[in-house]
Design an enzyme around this catalytic site. Structure first.
Site, PDB file in Angstrom:
ATOM      1  N   ASN A  75       8.092  37.055  35.591  1.00  0.00           N
ATOM      2  CA  ASN A  75       7.881  37.194  37.033  1.00  0.00           C
ATOM      3  C   ASN A  75       6.424  37.310  37.455  1.00  0.00           C
ATOM      4  O   ASN A  75       6.034  36.833  38.531  1.00  0.00           O
ATOM      5  CB  ASN A  75       8.617  38.445  37.549  1.00  0.00           C
ATOM      6  CG  ASN A  75      10.122  38.322  37.375  1.00  0.00           C
ATOM      7  OD1 ASN A  75      10.639  37.209  37.264  1.00  0.00           O
ATOM      8  ND2 ASN A  75      10.818  39.440  37.325  1.00  0.00           N
ATOM      9  N   VAL A  88      19.127  40.348  36.308  1.00  0.00           N
ATOM     10  CA  VAL A  88      18.682  41.635  35.772  1.00  0.00           C
ATOM     11  C   VAL A  88      19.282  42.749  36.634  1.00  0.00           C
ATOM     12  O   VAL A  88      18.961  42.853  37.816  1.00  0.00           O
ATOM     13  CB  VAL A  88      17.136  41.713  35.775  1.00  0.00           C
ATOM     14  CG1 VAL A  88      16.674  43.018  35.138  1.00  0.00           C
ATOM     15  CG2 VAL A  88      16.536  40.520  35.042  1.00  0.00           C
ATOM     16  N   HIS A 133      16.372  35.364  39.478  1.00  0.00           N
ATOM     17  CA  HIS A 133      15.746  36.437  38.701  1.00  0.00           C
ATOM     18  C   HIS A 133      16.243  37.810  39.145  1.00  0.00           C
ATOM     19  O   HIS A 133      16.259  38.746  38.356  1.00  0.00           O
ATOM     20  CB  HIS A 133      14.218  36.344  38.800  1.00  0.00           C
ATOM     21  CG  HIS A 133      13.658  35.252  37.950  1.00  0.00           C
ATOM     22  ND1 HIS A 133      12.425  35.318  37.344  1.00  0.00           N
ATOM     23  CD2 HIS A 133      14.178  34.049  37.583  1.00  0.00           C
ATOM     24  CE1 HIS A 133      12.213  34.207  36.649  1.00  0.00           C
ATOM     25  NE2 HIS A 133      13.256  33.415  36.784  1.00  0.00           N
ATOM     26  N   ASP A 134      16.663  37.944  40.406  1.00  0.00           N
ATOM     27  CA  ASP A 134      17.240  39.221  40.835  1.00  0.00           C
ATOM     28  C   ASP A 134      18.603  39.423  40.177  1.00  0.00           C
ATOM     29  O   ASP A 134      18.862  40.446  39.551  1.00  0.00           O
ATOM     30  CB  ASP A 134      17.373  39.268  42.363  1.00  0.00           C
ATOM     31  CG  ASP A 134      17.897  40.624  42.815  1.00  0.00           C
ATOM     32  OD1 ASP A 134      17.555  41.631  42.158  1.00  0.00           O
ATOM     33  OD2 ASP A 134      18.653  40.691  43.809  1.00  0.00           O
ATOM     34  N   HIS A 140      15.463  22.835  38.911  1.00  0.00           N
ATOM     35  CA  HIS A 140      14.155  22.380  38.445  1.00  0.00           C
ATOM     36  C   HIS A 140      13.803  21.004  39.010  1.00  0.00           C
ATOM     37  O   HIS A 140      12.900  20.339  38.517  1.00  0.00           O
ATOM     38  CB  HIS A 140      14.095  22.408  36.912  1.00  0.00           C
ATOM     39  CG  HIS A 140      13.990  23.802  36.361  1.00  0.00           C
ATOM     40  ND1 HIS A 140      13.924  24.096  35.036  1.00  0.00           N
ATOM     41  CD2 HIS A 140      13.940  25.008  37.007  1.00  0.00           C
ATOM     42  CE1 HIS A 140      13.841  25.410  34.876  1.00  0.00           C
ATOM     43  NE2 HIS A 140      13.855  25.977  36.058  1.00  0.00           N
ATOM     44  N   ASP A 197       9.388  18.149  39.517  1.00  0.00           N
ATOM     45  CA  ASP A 197       9.943  16.799  39.646  1.00  0.00           C
ATOM     46  C   ASP A 197       8.821  15.879  40.120  1.00  0.00           C
ATOM     47  O   ASP A 197       8.304  16.050  41.223  1.00  0.00           O
ATOM     48  CB  ASP A 197      11.108  16.822  40.647  1.00  0.00           C
ATOM     49  CG  ASP A 197      11.752  15.453  40.816  1.00  0.00           C
ATOM     50  OD1 ASP A 197      11.188  14.453  40.320  1.00  0.00           O
ATOM     51  OD2 ASP A 197      12.820  15.386  41.446  1.00  0.00           O
ATOM     52  N   GLU A 234      10.272  45.182  37.520  1.00  0.00           N
ATOM     53  CA  GLU A 234      10.581  43.797  37.129  1.00  0.00           C
ATOM     54  C   GLU A 234       9.483  42.812  37.556  1.00  0.00           C
ATOM     55  O   GLU A 234       9.256  41.801  36.900  1.00  0.00           O
ATOM     56  CB  GLU A 234      11.918  43.364  37.740  1.00  0.00           C
ATOM     57  CG  GLU A 234      13.114  43.965  37.048  1.00  0.00           C
ATOM     58  CD  GLU A 234      14.417  43.715  37.800  1.00  0.00           C
ATOM     59  OE1 GLU A 234      14.567  42.651  38.421  1.00  0.00           O
ATOM     60  OE2 GLU A 234      15.288  44.608  37.775  1.00  0.00           O
ATOM     61  N   SER A 293      16.425  44.583  42.721  1.00  0.00           N
ATOM     62  CA  SER A 293      15.498  45.310  41.841  1.00  0.00           C
ATOM     63  C   SER A 293      14.242  44.480  41.585  1.00  0.00           C
ATOM     64  O   SER A 293      13.176  45.029  41.278  1.00  0.00           O
ATOM     65  CB  SER A 293      16.179  45.674  40.513  1.00  0.00           C
ATOM     66  OG  SER A 293      16.789  44.535  39.948  1.00  0.00           O
ATOM     67  N   ARG A 346      14.514  30.777  43.171  1.00  0.00           N
ATOM     68  CA  ARG A 346      14.245  31.393  41.855  1.00  0.00           C
ATOM     69  C   ARG A 346      14.296  32.924  41.935  1.00  0.00           C
ATOM     70  O   ARG A 346      14.765  33.591  41.008  1.00  0.00           O
ATOM     71  CB  ARG A 346      12.871  30.914  41.371  1.00  0.00           C
ATOM     72  CG  ARG A 346      12.542  31.381  39.981  1.00  0.00           C
ATOM     73  CD  ARG A 346      11.388  30.600  39.402  1.00  0.00           C
ATOM     74  NE  ARG A 346      11.125  30.976  38.030  1.00  0.00           N
ATOM     75  CZ  ARG A 346      10.001  31.551  37.639  1.00  0.00           C
ATOM     76  NH1 ARG A 346       9.035  31.801  38.498  1.00  0.00           N
ATOM     77  NH2 ARG A 346       9.834  31.868  36.373  1.00  0.00           N
TER      78      ARG A 346
END
Ligand code: HEM
Length: 372
Positions: free
Chosen positions: A147, A119, A115-116, A247, A291, A141, A125, A111
């Site tokens: 986050n 953005v 997310h890096d 997920h 899950d 961030e 960042s 994840r």
């Protein structure tokens, strides 16, 4: 909130909402991360008012991410200034050690990579605690709604970086370490079924802004929002659906799906929802496995869960209408190959400006020259 107060708030927001959405720094349009009733959401952020998410374009397949400056075996090129042949194995060692102790961290690493890269491109960042940029607010961030108190795995990146710096100082970017770590975590958590190629050569950015995390889709996003946010990054709807298969591992806070409890039987399985209610106990900070069957295995179960109304978020449930979900649920190998390719493409998102000003950080959570 009393009915009267709510009415006043709605009236106020009806006037302020659209204008406020266009001002940088305000977080109210947070793209699917704020749980607000549909009417309020519409008033706050009417379609077209979002600065970061344009309406979907007619083309289903965007131009893929350029991957400018990236290449395979980037650190194995003897004679180049980036030569560090042990870099990738040092990352793998750190990831394996961490997953052996807690497989959940592997989910965190995958994840973190998403997310890096979403953005400012893959520029680490997301790792910064603070920056020295004069126009950078103290909130990086890491403090953004998607986050904060949610991302994990930072210590694995720091451990890999420390081991690499001891061998080849100033050579390997934190952004590459994040990408290699996500690749290795995917391989380990899928028990070797997912093995992607991951080019190297990313640079570390020197700025990071909490408000830019509104580019990440959220658990309350509609299908159109999900597709549009991925398309904006050069990823197709199929890649969005493919990557959502992540997920099948990791955990989620109850606050991100409590709006679905008690359940609507047409969107959530009743017995599944009842178990969630027991686990959440009305506390939004409680966490559950994404899950319910194989919580630590990266596999295609997510799609079976989508079809069985046994997924957590609104944003998972809306995928039900997408054609590829059935194929991914029925043919694990097809999904595995698509996941490999989509993760590589995610890693090819490079922000040209961020790259021009980029560096190889000495420490992953601060820019060079920060002095503390
Ligand atoms: C499609 C849009 C997506 C949305 C709306 C979304 C949303 C979320 C949310 C709300 C959580 C729970 C966080 C928490 O409770 O702290 C989560 C967890 C997670 N997401 Fe996503 N996600 C999306 C796509 C992705 C993608 C593309 C990946 C990776 C390729 C990914 C990987 C994960 C993983 C592994 C976790 C578990 C993290 C952990 O246990 O630490 N997600 N996601």
């Amino acid at each position: 909130m009393a009915k009267q107060q709510l009415a006043v708030l709605i009236t106020l927001l009806a006037f302020l909402g659209p204008a406020a959405c266009q001002q940088q720094g305000l977080h109210i349009c947070f793209n699917g991360w704020l749980k607000v009733p549909p009417l309020l959401s519409y008033l706050l952020c009417p379609p077209g008012s979002r600065t970061t998410n344009p309406p979907p374009s007619p083309s289903p397949n965007p131009a893929p991410p350029s991957g400018a400056g990236l290449s395979y075996d980037y650190y194995n090129n003897n004679g180049s200034s980036s030569y560090c042949p042990s870099a990738e194995s040092l990352v793998k060692d750190a990831v394996k050690k961490a997953i052996d102790m807690d497989p959940g961290v592997g989910a965190g690493l995958i994840r973190l990579f998403f997310h890096d890269c979403f953005v400012r491109g893959c520029d680490a960042s997301v790792l910064l605690n603070t920056t020295t940029s004069k126009d950078s607010p103290t909130d990086t961030e890491r403090e953004g709604p998607p986050n904060k108190n949610s991302l994990r795995g930072f210590e694995v990146i720091d451990a890999a970086k420390a081991a690499i710096e001891a061998t080849c100082p100033g050579t390997v970017s934190c952004a590459d370490i994040v990408a290699f770590a996500a690749r290795d975590a995917s391989s380990l958590l899928s028990y070797g079924k997912i093995n992607m190629k991951m080019p190297g050569g990313r640079l570390d950015g020197r700025v990071s802004f909490a408000n830019e995390t509104d580019q990440l889709p959220g658990p309350f996003s509609s299908l159109a929002q999900l597709q549009s946010s991925f398309r904006e990054k050069g990823l197709s709807s199929d890649e969005m659906v493919t990557l959502s298969g992540a997920h099948s591992i990791g955990k989620a806070h109850c606050g991100f799906f409590s709006d679905r409890l008690p359940p609507n039987p047409s969107t959530m399985d009743y017995a599944f929802a009842t178990e969630l209610e027991v686990k959440c106990q009305g506390n939004e900070a409680n966490m559950v496995h994404q899950d319910y069957q194989t919580a630590y295995v990266l596999d295609n179960k997510f799609y079976q869960n989508v079809r069985a109304n046994k997924v957590l978020f609104d944003s998972d449930d809306v995928l039900k209408t997408v054609r590829e979900v059935k194929q991914n649920a029925e043919y694990p190998e097809i999904w595995e190959r698509k996941f490999e390719k989509a993760m590589e493409n995610l890693g090819r998102i490079v922000d040209v400006k961020s790259r021009r000003e980029g560096e190889i950080r000495e420490t992953c959570w601060r820019v060079n020259g920060a002095g503390y």
